[in-house]
Design a protein around this motif. Sequence first.
Motif, PDB file in Angstrom:
ATOM      1  N   GLU A 297       0.763  -1.287   0.056  1.00 30.11           N
ATOM      2  CA  GLU A 297       0.014  -0.123   0.076  1.00 30.11           C
ATOM      3  C   GLU A 297       0.957   1.156   0.029  1.00 30.11           C
ATOM      4  OE1 GLU A 297      -3.639   0.587   0.317  1.00 30.11           O
ATOM      5  OE2 GLU A 297      -3.398  -1.481  -0.596  1.00 30.11           O
ATOM      6  N   VAL A 298       0.682   2.262  -0.905  1.00 29.29           N
ATOM      7  CA  VAL A 298       0.936   3.589  -1.044  1.00 29.29           C
ATOM      8  C   VAL A 298       0.007   4.714  -0.686  1.00 29.29           C
ATOM      9  CG1 VAL A 298       2.479   5.267  -2.199  1.00 29.29           C
ATOM     10  CG2 VAL A 298       3.076   2.758  -2.385  1.00 29.29           C
ATOM     11  N   LEU A 299       0.278   5.539   0.440  1.00 34.77           N
ATOM     12  CA  LEU A 299      -0.837   6.551   0.538  1.00 34.77           C
ATOM     13  C   LEU A 299      -0.126   7.872   0.631  1.00 34.77           C
ATOM     14  CD1 LEU A 299      -2.704   4.850   3.414  1.00 34.77           C
ATOM     15  CD2 LEU A 299      -3.814   5.435   1.089  1.00 34.77           C
ATOM     16  N   THR A 300      -0.581   8.919   0.371  1.00 33.45           N
ATOM     17  CA  THR A 300       0.005  10.205   0.554  1.00 33.45           C
ATOM     18  C   THR A 300      -0.965  11.236   1.358  1.00 33.45           C
ATOM     19  OG1 THR A 300      -0.944  11.037  -1.466  1.00 33.45           O
ATOM     20  CG2 THR A 300       1.255  10.186  -1.420  1.00 33.45           C
ATOM     21  N   LEU A 301      -0.418  11.892   2.506  1.00 29.63           N
ATOM     22  CA  LEU A 301      -1.259  12.839   3.040  1.00 29.63           C
ATOM     23  C   LEU A 301      -0.585  14.155   2.788  1.00 29.63           C
ATOM     24  CD1 LEU A 301      -3.229  13.299   5.238  1.00 29.63           C
ATOM     25  CD2 LEU A 301      -1.329  13.112   6.893  1.00 29.63           C
ATOM     26  N   SER A 302      -1.634  14.988   1.964  1.00 28.32           N
ATOM     27  CA  SER A 302      -1.037  16.365   1.837  1.00 28.32           C
ATOM     28  C   SER A 302      -1.526  17.327   3.094  1.00 28.32           C
ATOM     29  CB  SER A 302      -2.087  16.706   0.517  1.00 28.32           C
ATOM     30  OG  SER A 302      -1.841  15.903  -0.682  1.00 28.32           O
ATOM     31  N   SER A 303      -0.460  17.969   3.448  1.00 33.49           N
ATOM     32  CA  SER A 303      -0.522  18.793   4.499  1.00 33.49           C
ATOM     33  C   SER A 303       0.160  20.224   4.192  1.00 33.49           C
ATOM     34  CB  SER A 303       0.063  18.168   5.689  1.00 33.49           C
ATOM     35  OG  SER A 303       0.179  18.846   6.877  1.00 33.49           O
TER      36      SER A 303
ATOM     37  N   PHE B  53      -6.580  19.164   4.525  1.00 34.68           N
ATOM     38  CA  PHE B  53      -5.509  18.101   4.495  1.00 34.68           C
ATOM     39  C   PHE B  53      -6.205  17.077   3.514  1.00 34.68           C
ATOM     40  CE2 PHE B  53      -5.012  20.044   8.717  1.00 34.68           C
ATOM     41  CZ  PHE B  53      -3.588  20.070   8.886  1.00 34.68           C
ATOM     42  N   ALA B  54      -5.522  16.125   3.016  1.00 32.28           N
ATOM     43  CA  ALA B  54      -5.960  15.250   1.995  1.00 32.28           C
ATOM     44  C   ALA B  54      -5.328  13.860   1.919  1.00 32.28           C
ATOM     45  CB  ALA B  54      -6.261  15.714   0.437  1.00 32.28           C
ATOM     46  N   LEU B  55      -6.177  12.721   2.153  1.00 33.29           N
ATOM     47  CA  LEU B  55      -5.353  11.430   2.301  1.00 33.29           C
ATOM     48  C   LEU B  55      -5.733  10.838   0.988  1.00 33.29           C
ATOM     49  CD1 LEU B  55      -3.851   9.444   3.827  1.00 33.29           C
ATOM     50  CD2 LEU B  55      -5.905   8.307   4.320  1.00 33.29           C
ATOM     51  N   HIS B  56      -4.699  10.569   0.098  1.00 31.67           N
ATOM     52  CA  HIS B  56      -4.967   9.934  -1.082  1.00 31.67           C
ATOM     53  C   HIS B  56      -4.419   8.364  -1.402  1.00 31.67           C
ATOM     54  CE1 HIS B  56      -5.483  10.339  -5.603  1.00 31.67           C
ATOM     55  NE2 HIS B  56      -4.254   9.545  -5.673  1.00 31.67           N
TER      56      HIS B  56
END
Length: 620
Positions: free
Chosen positions: A153-159, A184-187
């Motif tokens: 799994e690969v996720l990104t958290l824009s902050s 914030f955005a979790l993608h």
Amino acid sequence: MSNQPIADYALLSDCRSAALVSAAGSVDWLCFPRFDSPSVFGRILGEAAGHWSVRAAGVRGSSRRYLGPSMVLETRHRTDDGDLTVTDALVLGSGRRGHDLGDGSPGTLLRSLACTRGSVDVEFECAPRPGYGLLEPVLRGVPGGLLITAGGEVLTLSSPVALEHDGGTASATLRLRAGESVAFALHRPTSGGEDPVFWDQKEMDRRLADTLEGWTSWSGIHQNYRGPWQDLVAGSGRVLQALSYYPTGAIVAAPTTSLPEVAGGTRNWDYRYTWVRDASMTLQALWVAACPDEAGTFFQFLATAAARQLAAGEDLHIMYGIGGERELPERELSHLPGWRGSAPVRVGNGAWDQRQLDVYGELLDAAATMRDSVAELAPETLRFLADAADVAAARWRSPDQGIWEVRGEPRHFLYSKLMCWVAVDRAIGLAALLRTTDRVPGWTAAREEIRESICTHGWNEAAGAYTQSYGAAELDASALMLGIVGFLEGMDPRFLATVEAVEERLTDSRGLVYRYLADDGLPGGEGAFLLCTFWLAHALALAGRTERAREVFERAAGFATDLGLMAEEIAPDGPELLGNFPQAFSHIGLVNAAWAIGEAERRSREENARGGDGGEQEPR
């Protein structure tokens, strides 16, 4: 274990996946990239299974709502020093409007925070735990936020702010002053090979506004219901749309798994799949609440998923995965304690290969309701619908597991026979569109045979009602469907007797209806069933008892949350919501009962205007 009341949660959807957000601001359930994917946040089933909380320190009170006709959630928190507004959404595809709702959804949970008065200290904690909490990820700070990896799994958290991260958890304490905002955005990539995505504040603001506009445009095109409880019906229509999976047209029964029918019990099932029954009923409810122009997509999905099954002499499966998967083996997640200790937690559903003959009737009933959509179907889909009627005509005499998926010996369930009657009855009416007028004589003969069988063997003289199965004295709320589907007229003496028997002997002290009280081969009990209570309201409306119908309807609708969401059941010893949440069945019952009561009242007004007594009502 989680102790948060089920009613405290709000639903977010991008018509591909779903999240549950607590009133306190914690995302405790999120599955990416599909409704039935392993959870990224699963704290509702176990404290260590992941969450994302955003809360104002020292909260004195909170309120929440969906913004306009959308599934974008706004929560307002009040403190002594200031006010914080949190806006949450699962992001829709950029620029998608109307019928394209769900197309291009990027797999992103967005949370926007704004201080509207004074100053507020915000406590932020994001603990992703992919794989139903089995994977503790590695978090790494990169330009634009955090890169999160866990197994494959690969996720990104824009902050836009620096976050501390330790042991797979990101945290921060932020001070916001009046007029300041941060998002914030979790993608999660929706396909392999996609580069990590990070959004800046401007892009997050744009995507949030775009998502709100997307839902608003869908509601503007689809939602034209005018009648009693208009707001409740409209809200239920949006919930049902939110449970649809855009890529295939599938519709899930609920977006969660293993929320129990009784707290601490073992009746904990995975509802994140497409039941032919539930989805067909959803289409009919959307016909009332939202005019489903996408109905043809669902029929095509089923025709594809069940390719060659009927032609090969096999039963139509009762459920499918939302991608068309046929096998849904059930397994237990022993590492999760379950909501309030309700174990086991299950994924998959062991009922997938049961024989339930009612599915043919629900499918053809939905098709008959949406004749315009049927007229536009591909030839192979029309053939599939006609073949479904043939199977019902050929197999209606067989025992099965019934609508409630009893895990015991097959029986001759009344409801199963009834829905086989519906299948051939609706096929007769659709024969010209299905291009099968040559089959009408056979379907007509089967319809009369089924009618005679039900009238002879379904009625129980000792019980004074139609009962659960042939030869049994036990009542079952599904017998109310005899009038709802038009098998019996609303004023038929035996139908009225059945309605009265259900109301008197199959309800709890509050007048909420149980599905049944007979043994079903499973340990433990369950609460009252909201769908069945709405069925009672619907049946009373058909019988011309509109005042009583309104009372029953409002009793059931009173268990909707402040956001208009409903679970499957109500606890037998109190007002608590139980079961997977939100439950399509309950919203279906609300929509159809509201419509039926409105139609009965309209007919009564017209009859009174003509000088009649307004007594008997025609069935739908």
